[in-house]
Write a protein that holds these residues in place. Structure first.
Motif, PDB file in Angstrom:
ATOM      1  N   MET A  83     123.331  48.534   2.129  1.00 10.55           N
ATOM      2  CA  MET A  83     121.981  48.031   2.080  1.00 10.55           C
ATOM      3  C   MET A  83     121.919  46.569   1.659  1.00 10.55           C
ATOM      4  SD  MET A  83     119.272  50.692   0.659  1.00 10.55           S
ATOM      5  CE  MET A  83     119.420  52.407   0.959  1.00 10.55           C
ATOM      6  N   LEU A  84     122.815  46.155   0.779  1.00 10.67           N
ATOM      7  CA  LEU A  84     122.785  44.775   0.301  1.00 10.67           C
ATOM      8  C   LEU A  84     123.082  43.795   1.435  1.00 10.67           C
ATOM      9  CD1 LEU A  84     122.365  42.859  -2.053  1.00 10.67           C
ATOM     10  CD2 LEU A  84     124.783  43.149  -2.613  1.00 10.67           C
ATOM     11  N   LYS A  85     124.062  44.138   2.283  1.00 12.29           N
ATOM     12  CA  LYS A  85     124.366  43.265   3.421  1.00 12.29           C
ATOM     13  C   LYS A  85     123.162  43.139   4.343  1.00 12.29           C
ATOM     14  CE  LYS A  85     129.341  43.439   3.817  1.00 12.29           C
ATOM     15  NZ  LYS A  85     130.461  43.632   4.723  1.00 12.29           N
ATOM     16  N   ASN A  86     122.455  44.245   4.531  1.00 11.66           N
ATOM     17  CA  ASN A  86     121.250  44.229   5.355  1.00 11.66           C
ATOM     18  C   ASN A  86     120.210  43.286   4.761  1.00 11.66           C
ATOM     19  OD1 ASN A  86     119.512  45.305   7.530  1.00 11.66           O
ATOM     20  ND2 ASN A  86     118.327  46.035   5.776  1.00 11.66           N
ATOM     21  N   GLU A  87     119.987  43.384   3.459  1.00 10.72           N
ATOM     22  CA  GLU A  87     119.001  42.518   2.804  1.00 10.72           C
ATOM     23  C   GLU A  87     119.418  41.048   2.921  1.00 10.72           C
ATOM     24  OE1 GLU A  87     116.239  42.304  -1.154  1.00 10.72           O
ATOM     25  OE2 GLU A  87     118.058  43.506  -1.267  1.00 10.72           O
ATOM     26  N   ILE A  88     120.685  40.768   2.727  1.00 14.89           N
ATOM     27  CA  ILE A  88     121.184  39.392   2.835  1.00 14.89           C
ATOM     28  C   ILE A  88     120.958  38.862   4.248  1.00 14.89           C
ATOM     29  CG2 ILE A  88     123.283  37.978   2.847  1.00 14.89           C
ATOM     30  CD1 ILE A  88     124.263  39.786   0.488  1.00 14.89           C
ATOM     31  N   ASN A  89     121.322  39.648   5.250  1.00 10.76           N
ATOM     32  CA  ASN A  89     121.149  39.209   6.643  1.00 10.76           C
ATOM     33  C   ASN A  89     119.682  38.988   6.989  1.00 10.76           C
ATOM     34  OD1 ASN A  89     123.898  39.198   7.131  1.00 10.76           O
ATOM     35  ND2 ASN A  89     123.902  41.319   7.827  1.00 10.76           N
ATOM     36  N   MET A  90     118.818  39.890   6.526  1.00 13.28           N
ATOM     37  CA  MET A  90     117.387  39.733   6.792  1.00 13.28           C
ATOM     38  C   MET A  90     116.866  38.451   6.153  1.00 13.28           C
ATOM     39  SD  MET A  90     115.795  41.849   8.641  1.00 13.28           S
ATOM     40  CE  MET A  90     116.645  43.046   9.601  1.00 13.28           C
ATOM     41  N   LEU A  91     117.148  38.265   4.873  1.00 14.72           N
ATOM     42  CA  LEU A  91     116.604  37.112   4.157  1.00 14.72           C
ATOM     43  C   LEU A  91     117.138  35.794   4.703  1.00 14.72           C
ATOM     44  CD1 LEU A  91     116.540  38.474   0.505  1.00 14.72           C
ATOM     45  CD2 LEU A  91     114.581  37.997   2.007  1.00 14.72           C
ATOM     46  N   ARG A  92     118.374  35.788   5.174  1.00 13.87           N
ATOM     47  CA  ARG A  92     118.921  34.558   5.765  1.00 13.87           C
ATOM     48  C   ARG A  92     118.166  34.152   7.020  1.00 13.87           C
ATOM     49  NH1 ARG A  92     125.371  35.573   4.907  1.00 13.87           N
ATOM     50  NH2 ARG A  92     125.519  34.433   2.959  1.00 13.87           N
ATOM     51  N   SER A  93     117.592  35.119   7.720  1.00 14.01           N
ATOM     52  CA  SER A  93     116.910  34.825   8.985  1.00 14.01           C
ATOM     53  C   SER A  93     115.431  34.490   8.800  1.00 14.01           C
ATOM     54  CB  SER A  93     117.048  36.019   9.933  1.00 14.01           C
ATOM     55  OG  SER A  93     116.264  37.111   9.485  1.00 14.01           O
ATOM     56  N   LEU A  94     114.929  34.564   7.570  1.00 14.78           N
ATOM     57  CA  LEU A  94     113.494  34.382   7.340  1.00 14.78           C
ATOM     58  C   LEU A  94     113.203  33.090   6.590  1.00 14.78           C
ATOM     59  CD1 LEU A  94     112.666  38.036   6.267  1.00 14.78           C
ATOM     60  CD2 LEU A  94     112.390  37.017   8.542  1.00 14.78           C
ATOM     61  N   ASP A  95     112.108  32.447   6.959  1.00  9.86           N
ATOM     62  CA  ASP A  95     111.674  31.216   6.289  1.00  9.86           C
ATOM     63  C   ASP A  95     110.148  31.138   6.352  1.00  9.86           C
ATOM     64  OD1 ASP A  95     111.582  28.768   5.033  1.00  9.86           O
ATOM     65  OD2 ASP A  95     112.121  27.629   6.817  1.00  9.86           O
ATOM     66  N   HIS A  96     109.503  31.638   5.302  1.00  2.00           N
ATOM     67  CA  HIS A  96     108.044  31.675   5.245  1.00  2.00           C
ATOM     68  C   HIS A  96     107.625  31.493   3.788  1.00  2.00           C
ATOM     69  CE1 HIS A  96     103.962  33.360   5.402  1.00  2.00           C
ATOM     70  NE2 HIS A  96     103.989  33.027   6.687  1.00  2.00           N
ATOM     71  N   ASP A  97     106.518  30.792   3.575  1.00  5.61           N
ATOM     72  CA  ASP A  97     106.044  30.511   2.215  1.00  5.61           C
ATOM     73  C   ASP A  97     105.759  31.765   1.396  1.00  5.61           C
ATOM     74  OD1 ASP A  97     106.233  27.796   2.549  1.00  5.61           O
ATOM     75  OD2 ASP A  97     104.108  27.517   3.041  1.00  5.61           O
ATOM     76  N   SER A  98     105.408  32.866   2.049  1.00  2.00           N
ATOM     77  CA  SER A  98     105.046  34.087   1.329  1.00  2.00           C
ATOM     78  C   SER A  98     106.162  35.120   1.291  1.00  2.00           C
ATOM     79  CB  SER A  98     103.783  34.701   1.953  1.00  2.00           C
ATOM     80  OG  SER A  98     102.686  33.829   1.795  1.00  2.00           O
ATOM     81  N   ILE A  99     107.378  34.699   1.630  1.00  2.00           N
ATOM     82  CA  ILE A  99     108.537  35.597   1.589  1.00  2.00           C
ATOM     83  C   ILE A  99     109.597  34.949   0.705  1.00  2.00           C
ATOM     84  CG2 ILE A  99     110.385  36.647   2.963  1.00  2.00           C
ATOM     85  CD1 ILE A  99     108.371  36.761   5.295  1.00  2.00           C
ATOM     86  N   ILE A 131     106.678  38.147  -0.899  1.00  2.00           N
ATOM     87  CA  ILE A 131     107.117  39.497  -0.562  1.00  2.00           C
ATOM     88  C   ILE A 131     108.617  39.571  -0.832  1.00  2.00           C
ATOM     89  CG2 ILE A 131     107.393  41.184   1.291  1.00  2.00           C
ATOM     90  CD1 ILE A 131     104.809  40.104   2.500  1.00  2.00           C
ATOM     91  N   ILE A 132     109.020  40.614  -1.532  1.00  2.00           N
ATOM     92  CA  ILE A 132     110.418  40.799  -1.921  1.00  2.00           C
ATOM     93  C   ILE A 132     110.919  42.154  -1.420  1.00  2.00           C
ATOM     94  CG2 ILE A 132     110.141  39.330  -3.963  1.00  2.00           C
ATOM     95  CD1 ILE A 132     110.071  41.953  -5.631  1.00  2.00           C
ATOM     96  N   ASP A 133     112.151  42.465  -1.738  1.00  2.00           N
ATOM     97  CA  ASP A 133     112.773  43.768  -1.515  1.00  2.00           C
ATOM     98  C   ASP A 133     112.884  44.110  -0.030  1.00  2.00           C
ATOM     99  OD1 ASP A 133     113.934  46.211  -1.800  1.00  2.00           O
ATOM    100  OD2 ASP A 133     112.225  47.180  -2.774  1.00  2.00           O
ATOM    101  N   PHE A 134     113.845  43.496   0.617  1.00  2.00           N
ATOM    102  CA  PHE A 134     114.085  43.714   2.037  1.00  2.00           C
ATOM    103  C   PHE A 134     115.259  44.658   2.277  1.00  2.00           C
ATOM    104  CE2 PHE A 134     111.188  40.281   2.248  1.00  2.00           C
ATOM    105  CZ  PHE A 134     110.628  40.321   3.507  1.00  2.00           C
ATOM    106  N   ARG A 135     115.563  45.535   1.305  1.00  2.00           N
ATOM    107  CA  ARG A 135     116.701  46.458   1.442  1.00  2.00           C
ATOM    108  C   ARG A 135     116.571  47.366   2.650  1.00  2.00           C
ATOM    109  NH1 ARG A 135     116.397  49.780  -3.603  1.00  2.00           N
ATOM    110  NH2 ARG A 135     114.223  49.192  -3.331  1.00  2.00           N
ATOM    111  N   LEU A 136     115.363  47.840   2.930  1.00  2.00           N
ATOM    112  CA  LEU A 136     115.158  48.776   4.041  1.00  2.00           C
ATOM    113  C   LEU A 136     114.681  48.095   5.316  1.00  2.00           C
ATOM    114  CD1 LEU A 136     113.412  51.730   2.157  1.00  2.00           C
ATOM    115  CD2 LEU A 136     115.824  51.473   2.739  1.00  2.00           C
TER     116      LEU A 136
END
Length: 131
Positions: A1-17, A99-104
């Motif tokens: 799950m941690l790798k998933n969260e890392i990959n998701m967050l690396r692809s996102l760039d928004h003021d509210s995330i 918005i936080i917690d992108f594990r799922l």
């Protein structure tokens, strides 16, 4: 799950995330370097007896707008959070959200939608749990 969260967050760039700046890994630990957000979760705010005084009407409208704007951004990237709840929305003193917690979180495919059910049990409709 941690790798998933890392990959998701690396692809996102928004003021509210929440922003992931760096990942450091040792033999025993993985460190995520993220924004520091001095805040409370929306859940913590709503549990306060005087929560209605926490927001003016305009602040509440901006809060909802920020959440919706972030969800539209995620949809434009093909990302589904799957765990969005008051606990995963941080509110800064200035009224901005993160918005936080992108594990799922996952990406979706419009041709073959994923039909598995996710999310915190306290926020899933009973009809969904019984199906």
């Amino acid at each position: 799950m941690l790798k998933n969260e890392i990959n998701m967050l690396r692809s996102l760039d928004h003021d509210s995330i929440i922003k992931l700046h760096e990942v450091q890994e040792t033999e025993r630990t993985i460190y995520l370097v993220m924004d520091y957000i001095p805040s409370q979760s929306l859940h913590e705010v709503l549990r306060q007896p005087n929560w209605k005084s926490f927001f003016s009407q305009n602040q509440f409208i901006r809060l909802i707008h920020s959440i919706l704007d972030a969800l539209v951004y995620l949809a434009s990237k093909g990302v589904v959070h799957r765990n969005l709840s008051p606990e995963s929305i941080l509110i800064e003193k200035a009224g901005k959200i993160k918005i936080i917690d992108f594990r799922l979180a996952t990406t979706y495919d419009s041709i073959k939608p994923n039909i598995r059910q996710y999310g915190p049990a306290g926020y899933i409709h009973p009809d969904v749990l019984s199906s």
